[in-house]
Design a protein around this motif. Structure first.
Motif, mmCIF file in Angstrom:
data_model
loop_
_atom_site.group_PDB
_atom_site.id
_atom_site.type_symbol
_atom_site.label_atom_id
_atom_site.label_comp_id
_atom_site.label_asym_id
_atom_site.label_seq_id
_atom_site.Cartn_x
_atom_site.Cartn_y
_atom_site.Cartn_z
ATOM 1 N N HIS A 287 0.834 -1.206 0.000
ATOM 2 C CA HIS A 287 0.000 0.000 0.000
ATOM 3 C C HIS A 287 0.863 1.249 0.000
ATOM 4 O O HIS A 287 1.921 1.295 0.627
ATOM 5 C CB HIS A 287 -1.010 -0.001 1.152
ATOM 6 C CG HIS A 287 -0.439 -0.022 2.545
ATOM 7 N ND1 HIS A 287 -0.258 1.127 3.282
ATOM 8 C CD2 HIS A 287 -0.046 -1.046 3.342
ATOM 9 C CE1 HIS A 287 0.225 0.801 4.480
ATOM 10 N NE2 HIS A 287 0.370 -0.503 4.540
ATOM 11 N N HIS B 54 -14.960 0.107 10.325
ATOM 12 C CA HIS B 54 -14.410 -0.990 9.531
ATOM 13 C C HIS B 54 -14.204 -2.244 10.372
ATOM 14 O O HIS B 54 -14.104 -2.191 11.596
ATOM 15 C CB HIS B 54 -13.101 -0.561 8.886
ATOM 16 C CG HIS B 54 -12.080 -0.040 9.865
ATOM 17 N ND1 HIS B 54 -11.220 -0.871 10.533
ATOM 18 C CD2 HIS B 54 -11.803 1.209 10.295
ATOM 19 C CE1 HIS B 54 -10.458 -0.138 11.323
ATOM 20 N NE2 HIS B 54 -10.789 1.127 11.208
ATOM 21 N N ASP C 47 6.032 1.478 6.703
ATOM 22 C CA ASP C 47 4.607 1.122 6.569
ATOM 23 C C ASP C 47 3.975 2.029 5.543
ATOM 24 O O ASP C 47 3.391 3.042 5.882
ATOM 25 C CB ASP C 47 3.925 1.242 7.940
ATOM 26 C CG ASP C 47 2.499 0.727 7.962
ATOM 27 O OD1 ASP C 47 2.065 0.131 6.972
ATOM 28 O OD2 ASP C 47 1.804 0.928 8.984
ATOM 29 N N ASP D 277 4.485 -6.364 4.753
ATOM 30 C CA ASP D 277 3.815 -5.256 5.464
ATOM 31 C C ASP D 277 3.684 -5.626 6.938
ATOM 32 O O ASP D 277 2.764 -5.202 7.616
ATOM 33 C CB ASP D 277 2.443 -4.984 4.831
ATOM 34 C CG ASP D 277 1.826 -3.672 5.317
ATOM 35 O OD1 ASP D 277 2.580 -2.799 5.790
ATOM 36 O OD2 ASP D 277 0.594 -3.534 5.247
ATOM 37 N N THR D 278 4.616 -6.442 7.400
ATOM 38 C CA THR D 278 4.641 -6.848 8.808
ATOM 39 C C THR D 278 6.069 -6.608 9.311
ATOM 40 O O THR D 278 6.832 -5.906 8.652
ATOM 41 C CB THR D 278 4.250 -8.338 8.944
ATOM 42 O OG1 THR D 278 5.013 -9.103 8.009
ATOM 43 C CG2 THR D 278 2.762 -8.560 8.659
ATOM 44 N N GLY D 279 6.380 -7.217 10.460
ATOM 45 C CA GLY D 279 7.683 -6.939 11.042
ATOM 46 C C GLY D 279 8.566 -8.165 11.163
ATOM 47 O O GLY D 279 8.173 -9.284 10.821
ATOM 48 N N GLY E 289 -0.954 -6.844 14.360
ATOM 49 C CA GLY E 289 -1.604 -5.875 13.477
ATOM 50 C C GLY E 289 -2.560 -6.580 12.527
ATOM 51 O O GLY E 289 -2.706 -7.802 12.549
ATOM 52 N N SER E 290 -3.219 -5.771 11.720
ATOM 53 C CA SER E 290 -4.218 -6.311 10.792
ATOM 54 C C SER E 290 -3.915 -5.833 9.377
ATOM 55 O O SER E 290 -3.465 -4.708 9.182
ATOM 56 C CB SER E 290 -5.615 -5.830 11.172
ATOM 57 O OG SER E 290 -5.846 -6.041 12.551
ATOM 58 N N ILE E 291 -4.152 -6.691 8.415
ATOM 59 C CA ILE E 291 -4.116 -6.287 7.007
ATOM 60 C C ILE E 291 -5.437 -6.779 6.437
ATOM 61 O O ILE E 291 -5.579 -7.948 6.082
ATOM 62 C CB ILE E 291 -2.898 -6.886 6.263
ATOM 63 C CG1 ILE E 291 -1.599 -6.520 6.993
ATOM 64 C CG2 ILE E 291 -2.857 -6.393 4.823
ATOM 65 C CD1 ILE E 291 -0.342 -7.143 6.409
ATOM 66 N N PRO E 292 -6.436 -5.854 6.438
ATOM 67 C CA PRO E 292 -7.808 -6.297 6.180
ATOM 68 C C PRO E 292 -7.974 -7.123 4.904
ATOM 69 O O PRO E 292 -8.798 -8.008 4.850
ATOM 70 C CB PRO E 292 -8.577 -4.975 6.072
ATOM 71 C CG PRO E 292 -7.758 -3.983 6.819
ATOM 72 C CD PRO E 292 -6.332 -4.417 6.698
ATOM 73 N N GLU F 207 -5.290 0.998 2.517
ATOM 74 C CA GLU F 207 -5.043 -0.050 3.515
ATOM 75 C C GLU F 207 -5.260 0.478 4.913
ATOM 76 O O GLU F 207 -5.832 -0.206 5.763
ATOM 77 C CB GLU F 207 -3.606 -0.587 3.380
ATOM 78 C CG GLU F 207 -3.381 -1.903 4.126
ATOM 79 C CD GLU F 207 -3.033 -1.741 5.602
ATOM 80 O OE1 GLU F 207 -3.127 -2.715 6.332
ATOM 81 O OE2 GLU F 207 -2.662 -0.614 6.025
#
Ligand code: BES
Ligand code: MN
Length: 462
Positions: free
Chosen positions: A93, A369, A126, A187-189, A405-408, A160
């Motif tokens: 994103h 959301h 991010d 998109d994470t760690g 975390g979330s990645i919808p 995102e």
């Protein structure tokens, strides 16, 4: 492959300049005043994809644009007719979180600054730096004429950070061209530079806004105070009852559907590098707090939460103002774990809030959301291929982990395209995602490119 690696090694300083260009767009998806900046950023991404030899398009949506860019399809040789070349999506994103509060930034959030081996700007980790790493790896293949063993389509969206609504519609409309063997997402760690990571689970989310209405206007608290309820007090009392002293959410049914952590997973958690005292110091809190019976790593990635994200009422300016405020408002999110369902949680939260609300004020709840939690097996052939690519690039044994975390969109990918997500995060714990002074480690940037370069042959064989 050597040509690809050499290309990556010899172009790092240009790549960093390009990352700076990307970071200069204030592509804040939550703020309407940045709508044009999101458009400009999408155009930049598409043009960049075009320069490196991808076929790029900007798709307009009801919200912010979506960029797709694919490698030129190559047919399979005749002998393999009937079989399709593997096809992978790379998701990222270009939108970013709001940069506020500005005064806490050491340098302006959209003027990238390099200090040591880090680049500081909103969106650095991010997610601009992470998705650019994949673009650079694919560039290296295309520019050196090294044949890719698969077809690749980039999908880089602009919503995102606000729930990916347009992308979900887009995936349904473009399903045929996007059908693929897996989605690759950075998109994470990762826990540390010595712990490259494959993330196999994310938390889901459900967002709410609660409004408590009191009198029809702010009132003099001396003249009227004592005869009516104070909406700020009523809201505080409602909120205070949502969690008990053991860190358990008190909403009936909240924990019902949770798949318990296996002892295997708990052992994996225990292997991750983590020191409670360092963590406490890093966060700047006097003492940690979390659900009793779980370690902090479990609490923040494998257990659900309910957080107040914002709380507003009455006079916030300097000095004092003696009023009974007319209203009080809270923004709340719950993080969900497998197999909690956002719709069911939303219903349970509504019901419980209504029950907690005293008859002296009027309660209004708005649901925002939501996204389901995600879990995929970390032992399948694709996951193993990803682990090999991580190891080749970082030269350390990769860890398997869950993230909080979330990645919808990952669940939509699974539902609409039937493909699993391989999450290969490049952000470090101190990268300040969503905080002031966000950064991205340039070492993670270059290693990430290398990981992506190694990934395509590994994944295509899997
Ligand atoms: N990159 C994050 C998600 C993330 C961060 C996953 C760290 C795992 C570890 C993503 O950009 C993000 O912040 N997502 C939002 C989604 C929300 C706004 C619906 C989140 O998790 O708050
Ligand atoms: Mn984010």
């Amino acid at each position: 492959m050597q040509a690809v690696i050499d290309y990556l090694n010899s172009n790092q300083s240009r790549f960093v300049d390009e990352l700076c260009d990307y970071l200069r767009f204030p592509s804040v998806s939550a703020q309407p005043q940045h709508k044009q900046d999101l458009h400009a950023c999408a155009e930049w991404v598409a043009a960049h994809c075009g320069h490196i030899g991808l076929l790029a398009e900007v798709h307009q949506t009801d919200g912010h644009p979506i960029v797709t860019a694919r490698t030129p399809w190559r047919p399979l040789p005749d002998s393999t007719c009937g079989r399709r070349r593997p096809h992978f999506l790379i998701y990222g994103h270009y939108d970013v979180q709001p940069p506020e509060p500005f005064e806490l930034w050491k340098s302006p959030p959209f003027e990238p600054r390099i200090e040591g081996h880090s680049i500081f700007a909103r969106g650095a980790c991010d997610n601009k730096g992470q998705n650019l790493a994949h673009l650079k790896a694919v560039e290296a293949y295309l520019k050196t004429g090294t044949e890719l063993p698969c077809d690749i389509t980039f999908v880089i969206e602009g919503e995102e950070e606000v729930g990916s609504k347009s992308l979900s519609t887009f995936l349904k409309a473009h399903r045929e061209e996007l059908l693929c063997d897996a989605i690759v997402i950075s998109d994470t760690g990762m826990p540390s530079p010595k712990h490259p990571a494959l993330t196999y689970a994310l938390r889901g989310i459900a967002a709410f806004e609660i409004n408590v209405h009191g009198p029809n206007r702010d009132l003099h608290s001396g003249i009227f105070g004592g005869t009516l309820d104070n909406p700020a007090m009523a809201l505080a009392q409602i909120l205070a009852r949502l969690r008990d002293k053991n860190g358990r959410i008190t909403i009936p049914g909240f924990y019902d559907d949770i798949q318990p952590l296996s002892s295997y997973e708990r052992k994996q958690f225990a292997r991750l590098p983590f020191k409670q005292s360092d963590y406490k110091k890093f966060l700047g809190v006097p003492k940690l707090f979390g659900e009793r019976g779980y370690t902090p790593l479990e609490q923040r990635s494998a257990r659900p939460t309910l957080e107040i994200n914002g709380l507003t009422s009455g006079y916030q300016g300097e000095g004092s103002k003696t009023i009974v405020p007319a209203w009080a408002r809270a923004k709340i999110t719950t993080r969900l774990v497998p197999n909690q369902k956002p719709a069911k949680v939303i219903k349970a939260v509504h019901k419980h809030l209504k029950k907690l609300c005293p008859p002296t004020v009027r309660l209004e709840i708005e649901s925002g959301h939501g996204a389901e939690p995600y879990l995929v097996s970390p032992t399948g052939p694709q996951a193993q291929a990803a682990v090999r690519a991580l190891k080749l690039a970082f030269e350390y044994e990769p860890v398997l982990m869950r993230e909080g975390g979330s990645i919808p969109i990952v669940n939509e990918f699974k539902k609409i395209l039937g493909a699993d997500a391989l999450m290969l995060g490049l952000a470090l714990p101190d990268d300040n995602a969503h905080s002031p002074n966000e950064k991205f480690d340039l070492n993670c940037f270059s290693k990430g490119q290398l990981m992506s370069a190694y990934l395509w042959p590994e994944l295509s064989r899997a």
